[in-house]
Scaffold this active site. Sequence first.
Site, PDB file in Angstrom:
ATOM      1  N   HIS A  44     -26.162 -20.075  41.167  1.00  0.00           N
ATOM      2  CA  HIS A  44     -25.029 -20.280  42.064  1.00  0.00           C
ATOM      3  C   HIS A  44     -24.779 -21.752  42.370  1.00  0.00           C
ATOM      4  O   HIS A  44     -24.049 -22.081  43.300  1.00  0.00           O
ATOM      5  CB  HIS A  44     -25.237 -19.515  43.367  1.00  0.00           C
ATOM      6  CG  HIS A  44     -25.304 -18.035  43.184  1.00  0.00           C
ATOM      7  ND1 HIS A  44     -24.266 -17.298  42.648  1.00  0.00           N
ATOM      8  CD2 HIS A  44     -26.290 -17.145  43.453  1.00  0.00           C
ATOM      9  CE1 HIS A  44     -24.604 -16.021  42.607  1.00  0.00           C
ATOM     10  NE2 HIS A  44     -25.828 -15.896  43.071  1.00  0.00           N
ATOM     11  N   ARG A  71     -34.552 -21.217  38.806  1.00  0.00           N
ATOM     12  CA  ARG A  71     -33.904 -19.897  38.854  1.00  0.00           C
ATOM     13  C   ARG A  71     -32.752 -19.942  37.853  1.00  0.00           C
ATOM     14  O   ARG A  71     -31.784 -20.691  38.027  1.00  0.00           O
ATOM     15  CB  ARG A  71     -33.396 -19.574  40.255  1.00  0.00           C
ATOM     16  CG  ARG A  71     -33.182 -18.063  40.490  1.00  0.00           C
ATOM     17  CD  ARG A  71     -31.778 -17.602  40.252  1.00  0.00           C
ATOM     18  NE  ARG A  71     -30.846 -18.076  41.255  1.00  0.00           N
ATOM     19  CZ  ARG A  71     -30.574 -17.438  42.412  1.00  0.00           C
ATOM     20  NH1 ARG A  71     -31.130 -16.289  42.691  1.00  0.00           N
ATOM     21  NH2 ARG A  71     -29.713 -17.948  43.270  1.00  0.00           N
ATOM     22  N   ASP A  85     -38.157 -25.730  28.325  1.00  0.00           N
ATOM     23  CA  ASP A  85     -38.336 -26.937  27.524  1.00  0.00           C
ATOM     24  C   ASP A  85     -38.235 -28.209  28.357  1.00  0.00           C
ATOM     25  O   ASP A  85     -38.696 -29.274  27.931  1.00  0.00           O
ATOM     26  CB  ASP A  85     -37.309 -26.990  26.385  1.00  0.00           C
ATOM     27  CG  ASP A  85     -37.656 -26.054  25.232  1.00  0.00           C
ATOM     28  OD1 ASP A  85     -38.819 -25.597  25.175  1.00  0.00           O
ATOM     29  OD2 ASP A  85     -36.771 -25.788  24.398  1.00  0.00           O
ATOM     30  N   GLN A 147     -36.822 -11.106  40.407  1.00  0.00           N
ATOM     31  CA  GLN A 147     -36.100 -10.859  41.654  1.00  0.00           C
ATOM     32  C   GLN A 147     -35.788  -9.376  41.858  1.00  0.00           C
ATOM     33  O   GLN A 147     -35.388  -8.673  40.925  1.00  0.00           O
ATOM     34  CB  GLN A 147     -34.804 -11.671  41.699  1.00  0.00           C
ATOM     35  CG  GLN A 147     -35.063 -13.154  41.910  1.00  0.00           C
ATOM     36  CD  GLN A 147     -33.804 -13.885  42.334  1.00  0.00           C
ATOM     37  OE1 GLN A 147     -33.239 -14.631  41.563  1.00  0.00           O
ATOM     38  NE2 GLN A 147     -33.376 -13.669  43.569  1.00  0.00           N
ATOM     39  N   GLU A 149     -33.198  -7.201  43.817  1.00  0.00           N
ATOM     40  CA  GLU A 149     -31.915  -7.409  44.481  1.00  0.00           C
ATOM     41  C   GLU A 149     -31.032  -6.171  44.499  1.00  0.00           C
ATOM     42  O   GLU A 149     -29.853  -6.257  44.851  1.00  0.00           O
ATOM     43  CB  GLU A 149     -31.154  -8.545  43.787  1.00  0.00           C
ATOM     44  CG  GLU A 149     -31.893  -9.867  43.781  1.00  0.00           C
ATOM     45  CD  GLU A 149     -31.132 -10.940  43.032  1.00  0.00           C
ATOM     46  OE1 GLU A 149     -30.571 -11.819  43.713  1.00  0.00           O
ATOM     47  OE2 GLU A 149     -31.086 -10.903  41.787  1.00  0.00           O
ATOM     48  N   ALA A 174     -30.082 -11.520  50.836  1.00  0.00           N
ATOM     49  CA  ALA A 174     -28.623 -11.375  50.872  1.00  0.00           C
ATOM     50  C   ALA A 174     -28.160 -10.363  49.832  1.00  0.00           C
ATOM     51  O   ALA A 174     -27.397  -9.439  50.130  1.00  0.00           O
ATOM     52  CB  ALA A 174     -27.949 -12.724  50.652  1.00  0.00           C
ATOM     53  N   ASP A 175     -28.631 -10.528  48.583  1.00  0.00           N
ATOM     54  CA  ASP A 175     -28.191  -9.628  47.518  1.00  0.00           C
ATOM     55  C   ASP A 175     -28.687  -8.204  47.736  1.00  0.00           C
ATOM     56  O   ASP A 175     -27.941  -7.246  47.516  1.00  0.00           O
ATOM     57  CB  ASP A 175     -28.680 -10.145  46.165  1.00  0.00           C
ATOM     58  CG  ASP A 175     -27.855 -11.310  45.665  1.00  0.00           C
ATOM     59  OD1 ASP A 175     -26.696 -11.082  45.277  1.00  0.00           O
ATOM     60  OD2 ASP A 175     -28.361 -12.438  45.654  1.00  0.00           O
TER      61      ASP A 175
END
Length: 248
Positions: A44, A71, A85, A147, A149, A174-175
């Site tokens: 995000h 993330r 990498d 995660q 979610e 939140a998700d």
Amino acid sequence: MTPSIGDAFGEDRPAGSWLSIPHPQVAEQTAAAGFDFVVIDTEHAPTTVETVESMVRAVDAAAGETAPIVRVAWNDHVRIKRVLDTGAAGVMAPQVNTPEEAEAFVAATRYPPEGRRGMAAARASNYGRDFGEYVASANDEIATISQVESPEAVENVAAIADVEGIDTLFVGPADLSASLDVFGEYDSEVYTDAVETVLTESSVPVGTLATTPDEVDRWNDVGFDYQIVGTDAGYLATGAAESLSRYR
């Protein structure tokens, strides 16, 4: 790389910070505060791979042993291998809802024959100078954070946690609350029941995100194994508002 960060989630109750501002100075200053790890967000935040590498380098340059974790925008092996990498110590993948998706996530972080990560003489291996040593150790040292979610992930949490190579789960409040149709209602029974299920059924440590001091206390009382205790944008907004309010 901080080799022990995967194990540390369960042993040392580490504290992390979220980085959504795509700038190496922010990453370095945050790491210098003494966090055990930081999470560089590319889902995000407008953070390119080039900026990720600069931020990982900045975290490595800071005093202490803060681990840079990235993330990724999606559980996609191309995105994952590119951030690894750069020299990241671990990867957090969003929306891992089934054990099959967890297996694909782990495979993307592992070199063959255990996985499908491609070989490259990149920064992670000192641009190829330490390639053999890095390849020999990376599969054991890269932290993998899956995660939780969605209701589907909650339902499958035990099987996801049992996938070999998953170091820890991370509840995105939140998700998860939004997907349960109780966005931000962290006291709602449907949300607390979901979190209890995750904490009870997971065989690996479980963490979450706190964006205020009250949330730090709340999640500590709930029983999470570790927390991300704030965000760079949140520190900036709070500090600016407090300073302006005092002046006014």
